[in-house]
Design a protein around this motif. Structure first.
Motif, mmCIF file in Angstrom:
data_model
loop_
_atom_site.group_PDB
_atom_site.id
_atom_site.type_symbol
_atom_site.label_atom_id
_atom_site.label_comp_id
_atom_site.label_asym_id
_atom_site.label_seq_id
_atom_site.Cartn_x
_atom_site.Cartn_y
_atom_site.Cartn_z
ATOM 1 N N SER A 99 -11.945 9.164 -26.412
ATOM 2 C CA SER A 99 -11.402 10.051 -25.378
ATOM 3 C C SER A 99 -11.635 9.489 -23.980
ATOM 4 C CB SER A 99 -12.059 11.435 -25.478
ATOM 5 O OG SER A 99 -13.451 11.343 -25.248
ATOM 6 N N SER A 100 -10.782 9.895 -23.071
ATOM 7 C CA SER A 100 -10.915 9.460 -21.679
ATOM 8 C C SER A 100 -11.987 10.292 -20.992
ATOM 9 C CB SER A 100 -9.581 9.642 -20.954
ATOM 10 O OG SER A 100 -9.743 9.456 -19.567
ATOM 11 N N ARG A 101 -12.992 9.637 -20.477
ATOM 12 C CA ARG A 101 -13.998 10.334 -19.677
ATOM 13 C C ARG A 101 -14.568 9.368 -18.644
ATOM 14 N NH1 ARG A 101 -18.049 12.079 -24.509
ATOM 15 N NH2 ARG A 101 -16.072 12.944 -25.213
ATOM 16 N N GLU A 102 -14.393 9.737 -17.384
ATOM 17 C CA GLU A 102 -14.863 8.889 -16.300
ATOM 18 C C GLU A 102 -16.382 8.836 -16.266
ATOM 19 O OE1 GLU A 102 -13.052 7.815 -11.920
ATOM 20 O OE2 GLU A 102 -12.889 9.855 -12.671
ATOM 21 N N ASN A 150 -10.666 2.920 -15.659
ATOM 22 C CA ASN A 150 -11.711 3.726 -15.031
ATOM 23 C C ASN A 150 -12.825 2.856 -14.449
ATOM 24 O OD1 ASN A 150 -10.597 6.265 -15.416
ATOM 25 N ND2 ASN A 150 -11.640 6.628 -17.356
ATOM 26 N N ILE A 154 -7.738 2.990 -21.018
ATOM 27 C CA ILE A 154 -8.158 3.990 -20.029
ATOM 28 C C ILE A 154 -9.555 3.681 -19.508
ATOM 29 C CG2 ILE A 154 -8.666 6.434 -19.647
ATOM 30 C CD1 ILE A 154 -6.462 7.102 -21.634
ATOM 31 N N PHE A 155 -10.469 3.310 -20.409
ATOM 32 C CA PHE A 155 -11.812 2.948 -19.970
ATOM 33 C C PHE A 155 -11.756 1.751 -19.027
ATOM 34 C CE2 PHE A 155 -15.601 0.301 -20.399
ATOM 35 C CZ PHE A 155 -16.600 1.192 -20.080
ATOM 36 N N THR A 160 -16.309 6.342 -26.136
ATOM 37 C CA THR A 160 -16.876 6.967 -24.940
ATOM 38 C C THR A 160 -17.876 8.061 -25.280
ATOM 39 O OG1 THR A 160 -14.883 8.349 -24.829
ATOM 40 C CG2 THR A 160 -14.956 6.406 -23.417
#
Length: 203
Positions: free
Chosen positions: A81-84, A110, A106-107, A21
């Motif tokens: 990492s998780s990031r919207e 999202n 997670i991606f 990400t």
């Protein structure tokens, strides 16, 4: 959220595995909570050199892939990492669908919350799409209702998707939109609670 039904678009190949990400949208572009304007940061370190000039050999900078709406990428796309902001940046750039043999969990989740369709195909099918995207014809069709990808050659690949997620994508429902469908019932419940326990409303 914009519904996703069928997409006819250019296919751009990104034959790299483990795109995380931070590569999709570097940390310096995370200062905003707005979804618009993030396209400038998409794949920034891959798209631009140290002086901020476009790298002519990067796929999304090449004229034949300008305006691509579908990206076919290597294994484990969206890890890290998780990031919207990552799906936001892809959407803001005009990409509505990413195809890979696997996604980070997670991606992947999202994407569905933001109207970006992640499609999982078999590794050999991904490789075939990569090869075809490098040819003269870059057009693909993504049909969510039929759960199919039609390659530039005309060959059709079927993909699996959770039925609930599929229905929400077709209707353009994110978590907020889904909740608003029950707005009437929520209002009735709150009115009943206010009558039954008025002290909860405060003075």
């Amino acid at each position: 959220m914009q519904p996703f039904t069928r997409l006819d678009a250019k296919l751009a190949p990104l034959p790299l595995a483990n795109i995380d990400t931070d590569q999709i949208i570097p940390k310096q572009f995370l200062k905003t909570v707005e979804r618009e304007g993030l396209a400038k940061g998409l794949f920034y370190d891959l798209r631009f050199d140290a002086d901020g000039r476009e790298k002519p050999d990067f796929v999304l900078n090449r004229p034949e892939y300008k305006g691509a709406g579908v990206l076919v990428a290597g294994d484990n796309f969206g890890c890290g990492s998780s990031r919207e902001h990552a799906p936001w940046a892809l959407m803001d750039f005009g990409i509505r669908c990413v195809i890979s043999s696997s996604f980070a969990d997670i991606f992947y989740s999202n994407c569905f919350q933001n109207g970006l369709l992640p499609v999982v195909l078999k590794p050999d099918q991904v490789q075939q799409l990569m090869a075809e995207a490098k040819g003269g014809n870059h057009l693909v069709t993504v049909d969510l209702e039929a759960q199919t990808i039609v390659a530039p050659s005309g060959e059709t690949f079927r993909f699996e998707i959770d039925p609930t997620r599929k229905e929400k994508m077709l209707q353009g429902l994110d978590a907020i939109g889904e909740t608003l469908q029950a707005a009437g019932a929520i209002d009735v419940y709150e009115m009943k609670q206010a009558l039954a326990q008025p002290w909860l409303e405060g003075a």
